[in-house]
Design a protein around this motif. Sequence first.
Motif, PDB file in Angstrom:
ATOM      1  N   ASN A 282       0.854  -1.186  -0.062  1.00  0.00           N
ATOM      2  CA  ASN A 282       0.067   0.011   0.065  1.00  0.00           C
ATOM      3  C   ASN A 282       0.784   1.435   0.044  1.00  0.00           C
ATOM      4  O   ASN A 282       0.546   2.306  -0.863  1.00  0.00           O
ATOM      5  N   ILE A 283       1.931   1.351   0.733  1.00  0.00           N
ATOM      6  CA  ILE A 283       2.862   2.480   0.846  1.00  0.00           C
ATOM      7  C   ILE A 283       3.572   2.547  -0.646  1.00  0.00           C
ATOM      8  O   ILE A 283       3.674   3.586  -0.792  1.00  0.00           O
ATOM      9  N   LEU A 284       3.877   1.481  -1.150  1.00  0.00           N
ATOM     10  CA  LEU A 284       4.751   1.510  -2.151  1.00  0.00           C
ATOM     11  C   LEU A 284       3.847   1.958  -3.458  1.00  0.00           C
ATOM     12  O   LEU A 284       4.262   3.133  -4.417  1.00  0.00           O
ATOM     13  N   VAL A 285       2.674   1.597  -3.582  1.00  0.00           N
ATOM     14  CA  VAL A 285       1.850   2.032  -4.747  1.00  0.00           C
ATOM     15  C   VAL A 285       1.431   3.579  -4.474  1.00  0.00           C
ATOM     16  O   VAL A 285       1.294   4.114  -5.374  1.00  0.00           O
ATOM     17  N   SER A 286       1.368   3.661  -3.349  1.00  0.00           N
ATOM     18  CA  SER A 286       0.748   5.295  -2.991  1.00  0.00           C
ATOM     19  C   SER A 286       1.828   6.156  -3.399  1.00  0.00           C
ATOM     20  O   SER A 286       1.842   7.185  -4.028  1.00  0.00           O
ATOM     21  N   ARG A 287       3.139   6.051  -2.816  1.00  0.00           N
ATOM     22  CA  ARG A 287       4.362   6.805  -2.994  1.00  0.00           C
ATOM     23  C   ARG A 287       4.692   6.935  -4.530  1.00  0.00           C
ATOM     24  O   ARG A 287       5.142   7.871  -4.964  1.00  0.00           O
ATOM     25  N   LEU A 288       4.714   5.688  -4.910  1.00  0.00           N
ATOM     26  CA  LEU A 288       5.411   5.642  -6.210  1.00  0.00           C
ATOM     27  C   LEU A 288       4.524   5.802  -7.650  1.00  0.00           C
ATOM     28  O   LEU A 288       5.118   6.460  -8.274  1.00  0.00           O
TER      29      LEU A 288
ATOM     30  N   MET B  25      -4.533   2.082  -2.710  1.00  0.00           N
ATOM     31  CA  MET B  25      -4.981   0.547  -2.376  1.00  0.00           C
ATOM     32  C   MET B  25      -6.024   0.305  -1.293  1.00  0.00           C
ATOM     33  O   MET B  25      -5.696   0.389  -0.287  1.00  0.00           O
ATOM     34  N   GLN B  26      -7.313  -0.114  -1.723  1.00  0.00           N
ATOM     35  CA  GLN B  26      -8.418   0.040  -0.871  1.00  0.00           C
ATOM     36  C   GLN B  26      -8.932  -1.607  -0.653  1.00  0.00           C
ATOM     37  O   GLN B  26      -9.394  -2.177  -1.543  1.00  0.00           O
ATOM     38  N   GLU B  27      -9.025  -2.019   0.437  1.00  0.00           N
ATOM     39  CA  GLU B  27      -9.624  -3.404   0.744  1.00  0.00           C
ATOM     40  C   GLU B  27     -11.189  -3.195   0.546  1.00  0.00           C
ATOM     41  O   GLU B  27     -11.594  -2.152   1.412  1.00  0.00           O
ATOM     42  N   VAL B  28     -12.018  -3.844   0.085  1.00  0.00           N
ATOM     43  CA  VAL B  28     -13.337  -3.951  -0.109  1.00  0.00           C
ATOM     44  C   VAL B  28     -13.973  -5.238   0.285  1.00  0.00           C
ATOM     45  O   VAL B  28     -13.460  -6.155   0.166  1.00  0.00           O
TER      46      VAL B  28
ATOM     47  N   PHE C  95      -7.737  -0.811  -6.816  1.00  0.00           N
ATOM     48  CA  PHE C  95      -6.501   0.260  -6.959  1.00  0.00           C
ATOM     49  C   PHE C  95      -7.277   1.415  -7.752  1.00  0.00           C
ATOM     50  O   PHE C  95      -7.779   1.161  -8.725  1.00  0.00           O
ATOM     51  N   ILE C  96      -6.977   2.546  -7.031  1.00  0.00           N
ATOM     52  CA  ILE C  96      -7.744   3.728  -7.651  1.00  0.00           C
ATOM     53  C   ILE C  96      -6.725   4.499  -7.559  1.00  0.00           C
ATOM     54  O   ILE C  96      -6.089   5.134  -6.772  1.00  0.00           O
ATOM     55  N   GLN C  97      -6.858   5.674  -8.780  1.00  0.00           N
ATOM     56  CA  GLN C  97      -5.831   6.819  -9.071  1.00  0.00           C
ATOM     57  C   GLN C  97      -6.284   7.883  -7.933  1.00  0.00           C
ATOM     58  O   GLN C  97      -7.326   7.987  -7.866  1.00  0.00           O
ATOM     59  N   GLU C  98      -5.215   8.421  -7.127  1.00  0.00           N
ATOM     60  CA  GLU C  98      -5.535   9.288  -6.060  1.00  0.00           C
ATOM     61  C   GLU C  98      -5.866  10.566  -6.834  1.00  0.00           C
ATOM     62  O   GLU C  98      -7.000  11.203  -5.980  1.00  0.00           O
ATOM     63  N   ASP C  99      -5.601  11.122  -7.964  1.00  0.00           N
ATOM     64  CA  ASP C  99      -5.885  12.642  -8.102  1.00  0.00           C
ATOM     65  C   ASP C  99      -7.141  12.602  -8.908  1.00  0.00           C
ATOM     66  O   ASP C  99      -8.210  13.505  -8.715  1.00  0.00           O
ATOM     67  N   ASP C 100      -7.577  11.603  -9.751  1.00  0.00           N
ATOM     68  CA  ASP C 100      -9.061  11.587 -10.394  1.00  0.00           C
ATOM     69  C   ASP C 100     -10.021  10.574  -9.895  1.00  0.00           C
ATOM     70  O   ASP C 100     -11.166  10.634 -10.415  1.00  0.00           O
ATOM     71  N   GLY C 101      -9.515   9.582  -9.127  1.00  0.00           N
ATOM     72  CA  GLY C 101     -10.460   8.754  -8.570  1.00  0.00           C
ATOM     73  C   GLY C 101     -10.708   7.429  -9.500  1.00  0.00           C
ATOM     74  O   GLY C 101     -11.678   6.595  -9.271  1.00  0.00           O
ATOM     75  N   GLN C 102      -9.962   7.474 -10.916  1.00  0.00           N
ATOM     76  CA  GLN C 102     -10.321   6.248 -11.821  1.00  0.00           C
ATOM     77  C   GLN C 102      -9.845   5.038 -11.081  1.00  0.00           C
ATOM     78  O   GLN C 102      -8.914   4.911 -10.610  1.00  0.00           O
ATOM     79  N   GLU C 103     -10.923   3.993 -11.391  1.00  0.00           N
ATOM     80  CA  GLU C 103     -10.460   2.707 -10.986  1.00  0.00           C
ATOM     81  C   GLU C 103      -9.467   2.082 -11.649  1.00  0.00           C
ATOM     82  O   GLU C 103      -9.758   2.104 -13.115  1.00  0.00           O
ATOM     83  N   LEU C 104      -8.442   1.635 -11.262  1.00  0.00           N
ATOM     84  CA  LEU C 104      -7.462   1.023 -12.147  1.00  0.00           C
ATOM     85  C   LEU C 104      -7.244  -0.357 -12.281  1.00  0.00           C
ATOM     86  O   LEU C 104      -7.120  -0.970 -13.317  1.00  0.00           O
ATOM     87  N   GLY C 105      -7.964  -1.278 -11.294  1.00  0.00           N
ATOM     88  CA  GLY C 105      -7.679  -2.756 -11.194  1.00  0.00           C
ATOM     89  C   GLY C 105      -8.183  -3.395  -9.851  1.00  0.00           C
ATOM     90  O   GLY C 105      -8.623  -2.544  -9.035  1.00  0.00           O
TER      91      GLY C 105
END
Length: 139
Positions: free
Chosen positions: A73-79, A84-87, A125-135
Amino acid sequence: QYKKDMELLRDAKRYMEGDNDDGELHPWDLNYYNGLVKTHLLNNGSDDNSGDGNENYSLNGYFTVEQSIKGMNILVSRLFGIVMQEVTIPPEEQWDVIYNDHKDNTNEDRGEQLLQKSMIRKFEFIQEDDGQELGTMYL
């Protein structure tokens, strides 16, 4: 104490490499087998040690599921700027749940009985800036 410790490391190497290995320790072996022995000693008395002489040298103490998920979660957020959100996983996506058709002694159907709860976890997995669902990832 040094000789005893080195013999323990040689035993660990023989166990991991097989009986054909002479157990000779090289400088590059020391950290690896030292870690395995420490892990084994920390897990002594746990389910990993059956007591049958075939102890399981494992690295599970280093890489727990929860610690790995936090790290990812830290890696995908920082890089990548990804959240990364558990549902909650819906029942139709739980392929590891076991049900038993429950019938009483009159052979009358009483419905399905849950025998094993799902161990699967779902992450989106969701893009932080625009909220787009990635996978989606299932664990």
